[in-house]
Design a protein around this motif. Structure first.
Motif, mmCIF file in Angstrom:
data_model
loop_
_atom_site.group_PDB
_atom_site.id
_atom_site.type_symbol
_atom_site.label_atom_id
_atom_site.label_comp_id
_atom_site.label_asym_id
_atom_site.label_seq_id
_atom_site.Cartn_x
_atom_site.Cartn_y
_atom_site.Cartn_z
ATOM 1 N N GLY A 188 -0.496 10.089 -9.917
ATOM 2 C CA GLY A 188 -1.141 9.399 -11.016
ATOM 3 C C GLY A 188 -0.648 9.879 -12.361
ATOM 4 N N ILE A 189 -1.425 9.553 -13.381
ATOM 5 C CA ILE A 189 -1.128 9.981 -14.742
ATOM 6 C C ILE A 189 -1.958 11.231 -15.020
ATOM 7 C CG2 ILE A 189 -1.101 9.337 -17.168
ATOM 8 C CD1 ILE A 189 0.730 7.660 -15.381
ATOM 9 N N GLN B 2 0.842 -1.188 0.000
ATOM 10 C CA GLN B 2 0.000 0.000 0.000
ATOM 11 C C GLN B 2 0.878 1.238 0.000
ATOM 12 O OE1 GLN B 2 -3.269 -0.056 -0.170
ATOM 13 N NE2 GLN B 2 -3.654 2.137 0.050
ATOM 14 N N VAL B 3 0.714 2.056 -1.034
ATOM 15 C CA VAL B 3 1.504 3.281 -1.130
ATOM 16 C C VAL B 3 0.914 4.333 -0.211
ATOM 17 C CG1 VAL B 3 2.181 5.150 -2.665
ATOM 18 C CG2 VAL B 3 2.239 2.782 -3.477
ATOM 19 N N GLN B 4 1.744 4.951 0.580
ATOM 20 C CA GLN B 4 1.286 6.001 1.497
ATOM 21 C C GLN B 4 1.806 7.348 1.046
ATOM 22 O OE1 GLN B 4 2.452 4.731 5.461
ATOM 23 N NE2 GLN B 4 0.407 3.911 5.796
ATOM 24 N N SER C 213 -3.828 7.280 -9.085
ATOM 25 C CA SER C 213 -3.618 5.940 -8.536
ATOM 26 C C SER C 213 -3.616 5.929 -7.021
ATOM 27 C CB SER C 213 -2.282 5.388 -9.042
ATOM 28 O OG SER C 213 -2.262 5.327 -10.450
ATOM 29 N N TYR C 214 -3.105 7.007 -6.435
ATOM 30 C CA TYR C 214 -2.977 7.047 -4.973
ATOM 31 C C TYR C 214 -3.399 8.418 -4.450
ATOM 32 C CZ TYR C 214 0.066 3.156 -6.221
ATOM 33 O OH TYR C 214 0.577 2.009 -6.756
ATOM 34 N N TRP C 215 -4.074 8.383 -3.311
ATOM 35 C CA TRP C 215 -4.520 9.592 -2.632
ATOM 36 C C TRP C 215 -3.965 9.638 -1.223
ATOM 37 C CZ3 TRP C 215 -7.214 13.269 -5.202
ATOM 38 C CH2 TRP C 215 -7.928 12.906 -6.347
ATOM 39 N N GLY C 216 -3.638 10.856 -0.782
ATOM 40 C CA GLY C 216 -3.332 11.036 0.618
ATOM 41 C C GLY C 216 -4.608 11.146 1.426
ATOM 42 N N LYS C 217 -4.458 11.259 2.732
ATOM 43 C CA LYS C 217 -5.622 11.335 3.615
ATOM 44 C C LYS C 217 -6.182 12.745 3.701
ATOM 45 C CE LYS C 217 -4.379 7.350 6.431
ATOM 46 N NZ LYS C 217 -4.076 6.840 7.797
ATOM 47 N N SER D 48 3.172 20.199 2.030
ATOM 48 C CA SER D 48 4.183 19.247 1.595
ATOM 49 C C SER D 48 3.573 17.865 1.483
ATOM 50 C CB SER D 48 5.342 19.196 2.592
ATOM 51 O OG SER D 48 5.934 20.454 2.764
ATOM 52 N N CYS D 49 4.093 17.082 0.556
ATOM 53 C CA CYS D 49 3.647 15.703 0.407
ATOM 54 C C CYS D 49 4.846 14.850 0.053
ATOM 55 C CB CYS D 49 2.577 15.587 -0.666
ATOM 56 S SG CYS D 49 2.056 13.886 -0.996
ATOM 57 N N ALA D 50 5.008 13.775 0.783
ATOM 58 C CA ALA D 50 6.080 12.827 0.508
ATOM 59 C C ALA D 50 5.462 11.475 0.179
ATOM 60 C CB ALA D 50 7.010 12.695 1.707
ATOM 61 N N ALA D 51 6.011 10.846 -0.858
ATOM 62 C CA ALA D 51 5.530 9.533 -1.282
ATOM 63 C C ALA D 51 6.745 8.642 -1.483
ATOM 64 C CB ALA D 51 4.723 9.660 -2.578
ATOM 65 N N PRO D 52 7.353 8.201 -0.434
ATOM 66 C CA PRO D 52 8.632 7.501 -0.525
ATOM 67 C C PRO D 52 8.601 6.214 -1.343
ATOM 68 C CG PRO D 52 7.735 7.343 1.688
ATOM 69 C CD PRO D 52 6.908 8.355 0.953
ATOM 70 N N GLU D 53 7.397 5.626 -1.492
ATOM 71 C CA GLU D 53 7.315 4.372 -2.232
ATOM 72 C C GLU D 53 7.040 4.565 -3.710
ATOM 73 O OE1 GLU D 53 5.104 1.463 0.733
ATOM 74 O OE2 GLU D 53 4.478 3.554 0.945
ATOM 75 N N VAL D 54 6.838 5.797 -4.134
ATOM 76 C CA VAL D 54 6.524 6.071 -5.534
ATOM 77 C C VAL D 54 7.802 6.321 -6.301
ATOM 78 C CG1 VAL D 54 5.399 7.661 -7.121
ATOM 79 C CG2 VAL D 54 4.261 6.996 -5.015
ATOM 80 N N THR D 55 8.007 5.548 -7.337
ATOM 81 C CA THR D 55 9.230 5.707 -8.117
ATOM 82 C C THR D 55 8.973 5.739 -9.620
ATOM 83 O OG1 THR D 55 9.562 3.324 -8.124
ATOM 84 C CG2 THR D 55 10.654 4.584 -6.385
#
Length: 122
Positions: free
Chosen positions: A99-100, A1-3, A110-114, A21-28
């Protein structure tokens, strides 16, 4: 699960500034854009701004053009939203998104923050 980890929301008077600020450490994935949407109470979610992985392509929603600036951090999976000249109508929950993105009306997220709440008082 990407956070997606958001920070920087809060209360500000009209005319003031805030930075999200937003960090998505698992998104590459280099095809991904990162950015922000917002949703005010009783309204639909609205496109705010996105930036491509390379940083070369930026889109803004009409309501924030000229006031908000999106940028990437040195770590490309970090994004910032500098919000200037804030207005009461900017009050909303701001969501980080990955996302795209092909434009303010063409995207697949593809992914949303809270979400982080921004409140602008008059």
């Amino acid at each position: 699960q990407v956070q997606l980890v958001e920070s920087g929301g809060g209360l500000m008077q009209a005319g003031g500034s805030l930075t999200l600020s937003c960090a998505a450490p698992e998104v590459t994935f280099s095809t991904n854009a990162m950015g922000w949407f917002r949703q005010a109470s009783g309204k639909e979610r609205e496109f705010v701004a996105t930036i491509s992985w390379s940083g070369n392509t930026v889109y803004y929603g009409d309501s924030v053009k000229g006031r908000f600036t999106i940028s990437r951090g040195n770590a490309k999976n970090t994004v910032y939203l500098q919000m200037n000249s804030l207005k009461p109508e900017d009050t909303a929950i701001y969501y980080c998104a990955v996302g795209i993105v092909q434009g303010p009306s063409s995207y697949v997220i593809s992914y949303w923050g809270k979400g982080t709440l921004v409140t602008v008082s008059s």
